[in-house]
Design an enzyme around this catalytic site. Structure first.
Site, PDB file in Angstrom:
ATOM      1  N   GLY A 123       4.993 -10.272   4.012  1.00 26.21           N
ATOM      2  CA  GLY A 123       5.743 -10.182   5.260  1.00 26.21           C
ATOM      3  C   GLY A 123       5.003 -10.867   6.397  1.00 26.21           C
ATOM      4  N   GLN A 152      -2.755 -12.318   7.559  1.00 21.85           N
ATOM      5  CA  GLN A 152      -2.887 -12.058   6.121  1.00 21.85           C
ATOM      6  C   GLN A 152      -2.171 -13.153   5.320  1.00 21.85           C
ATOM      7  OE1 GLN A 152      -2.760  -8.041   4.166  1.00 21.85           O
ATOM      8  NE2 GLN A 152      -0.635  -8.600   3.832  1.00 21.85           N
ATOM      9  N   HIS A 190       8.984   1.200   3.361  1.00 20.39           N
ATOM     10  CA  HIS A 190      10.078   1.191   4.333  1.00 20.39           C
ATOM     11  C   HIS A 190      10.900  -0.062   4.091  1.00 20.39           C
ATOM     12  CE1 HIS A 190       7.541  -1.723   6.301  1.00 20.39           C
ATOM     13  NE2 HIS A 190       6.563  -0.822   6.421  1.00 20.39           N
ATOM     14  N   GLU A 191      11.884  -0.261   4.944  1.00 19.50           N
ATOM     15  CA  GLU A 191      12.817  -1.377   4.780  1.00 19.50           C
ATOM     16  C   GLU A 191      12.093  -2.740   4.756  1.00 19.50           C
ATOM     17  OE1 GLU A 191      16.215  -2.909   3.898  1.00 19.50           O
ATOM     18  OE2 GLU A 191      15.869  -0.737   3.834  1.00 19.50           O
ATOM     19  N   MET A 223       0.838  -1.199   0.000  1.00 19.57           N
ATOM     20  CA  MET A 223       0.000   0.000   0.000  1.00 19.57           C
ATOM     21  C   MET A 223       0.879   1.257   0.000  1.00 19.57           C
ATOM     22  SD  MET A 223      -3.398  -0.948   2.092  1.00 19.57           S
ATOM     23  CE  MET A 223      -2.771  -0.667   3.724  1.00 19.57           C
ATOM     24  N   SER A 231       6.447  -0.288  10.037  1.00 19.67           N
ATOM     25  CA  SER A 231       5.078  -0.193   9.534  1.00 19.67           C
ATOM     26  C   SER A 231       4.861   1.216   9.008  1.00 19.67           C
ATOM     27  CB  SER A 231       4.095  -0.460  10.678  1.00 19.67           C
ATOM     28  OG  SER A 231       2.798  -0.028  10.306  1.00 19.67           O
ATOM     29  N   SER A 232       4.092   1.315   7.940  1.00 17.83           N
ATOM     30  CA  SER A 232       3.755   2.648   7.417  1.00 17.83           C
ATOM     31  C   SER A 232       3.013   3.436   8.491  1.00 17.83           C
ATOM     32  CB  SER A 232       2.886   2.517   6.171  1.00 17.83           C
ATOM     33  OG  SER A 232       3.514   1.668   5.232  1.00 17.83           O
ATOM     34  N   GLN A 269     -10.268  -2.711   2.076  1.00 16.30           N
ATOM     35  CA  GLN A 269      -9.812  -3.378   3.299  1.00 16.30           C
ATOM     36  C   GLN A 269      -9.807  -2.466   4.515  1.00 16.30           C
ATOM     37  OE1 GLN A 269      -5.881  -4.316   1.426  1.00 16.30           O
ATOM     38  NE2 GLN A 269      -5.055  -3.858   3.448  1.00 16.30           N
ATOM     39  N   HIS A 276       9.200  -3.436   3.310  1.00 17.91           N
ATOM     40  CA  HIS A 276       8.772  -3.645   1.927  1.00 17.91           C
ATOM     41  C   HIS A 276       9.976  -3.925   1.033  1.00 17.91           C
ATOM     42  CE1 HIS A 276       5.578  -0.682   3.388  1.00 17.91           C
ATOM     43  NE2 HIS A 276       4.838  -1.702   3.008  1.00 17.91           N
TER      44      HIS A 276
HETATM   45  P1  AMP Z   1       1.463  -2.965   3.434  1.00 19.76           P
HETATM   46  O1  AMP Z   1       2.021  -1.896   2.562  1.00 19.76           O
HETATM   47  O2  AMP Z   1       1.406  -2.595   4.878  1.00 19.76           O
HETATM   48  O3  AMP Z   1       0.180  -3.537   2.900  1.00 19.76           O
HETATM   49  O4  AMP Z   1       2.511  -4.159   3.388  1.00 19.76           O
HETATM   50  C1  AMP Z   1       2.886  -4.745   2.172  1.00 19.76           C
HETATM   51  C2  AMP Z   1       3.666  -5.990   2.453  1.00 19.76           C
HETATM   52  O5  AMP Z   1       4.826  -5.662   3.199  1.00 19.76           O
HETATM   53  C3  AMP Z   1       2.871  -7.008   3.280  1.00 19.76           C
HETATM   54  O6  AMP Z   1       3.161  -8.313   2.812  1.00 19.76           O
HETATM   55  C4  AMP Z   1       3.424  -6.790   4.650  1.00 19.76           C
HETATM   56  O7  AMP Z   1       3.339  -7.930   5.486  1.00 19.76           O
HETATM   57  C5  AMP Z   1       4.877  -6.471   4.351  1.00 19.76           C
HETATM   58  N1  AMP Z   1       5.482  -5.760   5.475  1.00 19.76           N
HETATM   59  C6  AMP Z   1       5.064  -4.613   6.033  1.00 19.76           C
HETATM   60  N2  AMP Z   1       5.852  -4.293   7.092  1.00 19.76           N
HETATM   61  C7  AMP Z   1       6.764  -5.279   7.196  1.00 19.76           C
HETATM   62  C8  AMP Z   1       7.841  -5.541   8.095  1.00 19.76           C
HETATM   63  N3  AMP Z   1       8.142  -4.714   9.107  1.00 19.76           N
HETATM   64  N4  AMP Z   1       8.571  -6.656   7.906  1.00 19.76           N
HETATM   65  C9  AMP Z   1       8.272  -7.509   6.896  1.00 19.76           C
HETATM   66  N5  AMP Z   1       7.279  -7.316   6.022  1.00 19.76           N
HETATM   67  C10 AMP Z   1       6.530  -6.221   6.173  1.00 19.76           C
END
Ligand code: AMP
Length: 290
Positions: free
Chosen positions: A147, A153, A34-35, A30, A185-186, A61, A37
């Protein structure tokens, strides 16, 4: 890096890549990268021929009153980060392209969607499963990278793939953390300085749970109570759940045996943060992924 914004363009590009015999690795996100992703993109680059990342803040969602409108968005910065990481394609569609007028079909994954996040965010996993299924159809990846920070998820998406015979391999990657343990986390962007310090309580309580198990504690209720007690000592924190569940079914267990997940959801200020510890017990020996 090619940036594609239309579904039809992405479909044509994936048909071309597949036609040329390339193996496609896909990282759905989304944005507000960050690191965590970028580690997924790196893994996709190592294991496949072409890394495709998507950025789509999926309205389906988010529940009413959740942070859809305020969710951090910075496409220029994200695009720069992906380019530097060597992603070949960025797919960033507008919402109207993913949900055109008249849209009325959803993917609903059964009981694994119900507890934990499903209980506190009704409809969340219907939105996730629907968009992931659509993105898989559009991008046609051989492998997709997720992740373990979003552990439920991963379970829901893996179930979707098996149940609907999707020809994609799900790769679950480790949680990437800040130096003090906070899972990246974002949504960490919502935290002020004081809340940012308080947010380490999630990681610390998972460490506490691990410590108890290392000391031989197997009783789920004792472990969950101790985590809750630990989190409640932080005045900024408000717990949605702290649980000990079977890692496959996500149903509560009484004792830690086999593969067990210890998930947490905790509000710190206006940020709702999640984290988890994965435990594998075999013949009385524990191994932990945190
Ligand atoms: P999001 O942008 O939050 O929907 O996350 C996109 C993908 O990045 C998802 O598969 C998340 O689980 C993964 N992700 C987000 N934060 C982390 C993290 N700190 N460590 C590993 N994977 C992450």
């Amino acid at each position: 890096m090619k940036t594609l914004t239309r579904v039809a363009e992405m479909q044509a590009a994936s048909a071309g890549l597949r036609g040329a015999g390339k193996r496609v690795g896909f990282v759905p996100t989304m944005g507000a990268l960050h690191e965590g992703h970028l580690a997924l993109v790196r893994r996709a680059k190592q294991e496949t021929d072409v890394a495709v990342a998507s950025i789509f803040v999926n309205p389906a969602q988010f529940g009413p009153g959740e942070d859809y409108l305020n969710y951090p968005r910075d496409l220029a910065r994200d695009s720069d980060l992906l380019q530097r990481e060597g992603a070949e394609v960025l797919f960033a569609p507008p919402a109207e392209d993913i949900y055109p007028a008249g849209f009325q079909t959803c993917a609903e994954v059964g009981p694994v969607s119900a507890p934990l996040e499903g209980e506190f965010r009704p409809g969340h996993f219907r939105g996730v499963a629907t968009v992931v299924l659509k993105l898989f159809h559009i991008v046609q990846p051989h492998r997709a990278y997720f992740g373990r920070k979003d552990a439920q998820q991963c379970v829901v998406v893996s179930r979707l793939v098996r149940d609907l015979n999707l020809a994609v391999e799900i790769v679950v990657c480790p949680v990437v953390r800040e130096p003090d343990g906070l899972a990246m986390s974002s949504r960490n962007a919502y935290l002020n300085e004081e809340e940012r310090r308080a947010a380490t309580v999630l990681y610390k309580s998972l460490c506490r749970a691990r410590e108890l198990m290392q000391g031989g504690e197997r009783r789920a209720a004792v472990i969950a109570d101790e985590m809750r007690r630990h989190i409640e000592q932080e005045p900024q924190a408000r717990i949605d759940y702290a649980a000990v569940v079977d890692a496959e079914t996500l149903l509560p267990v009484e004792e830690v045996r086999g593969r067990v997940l210890v998930p947490l959801a905790v509000w710190i200020g206006r940020a709702r943060l999640i984290d988890n510890l994965l435990v594998e017990e075999k013949d009385g020996r524990f191994s932990f992924q945190l």
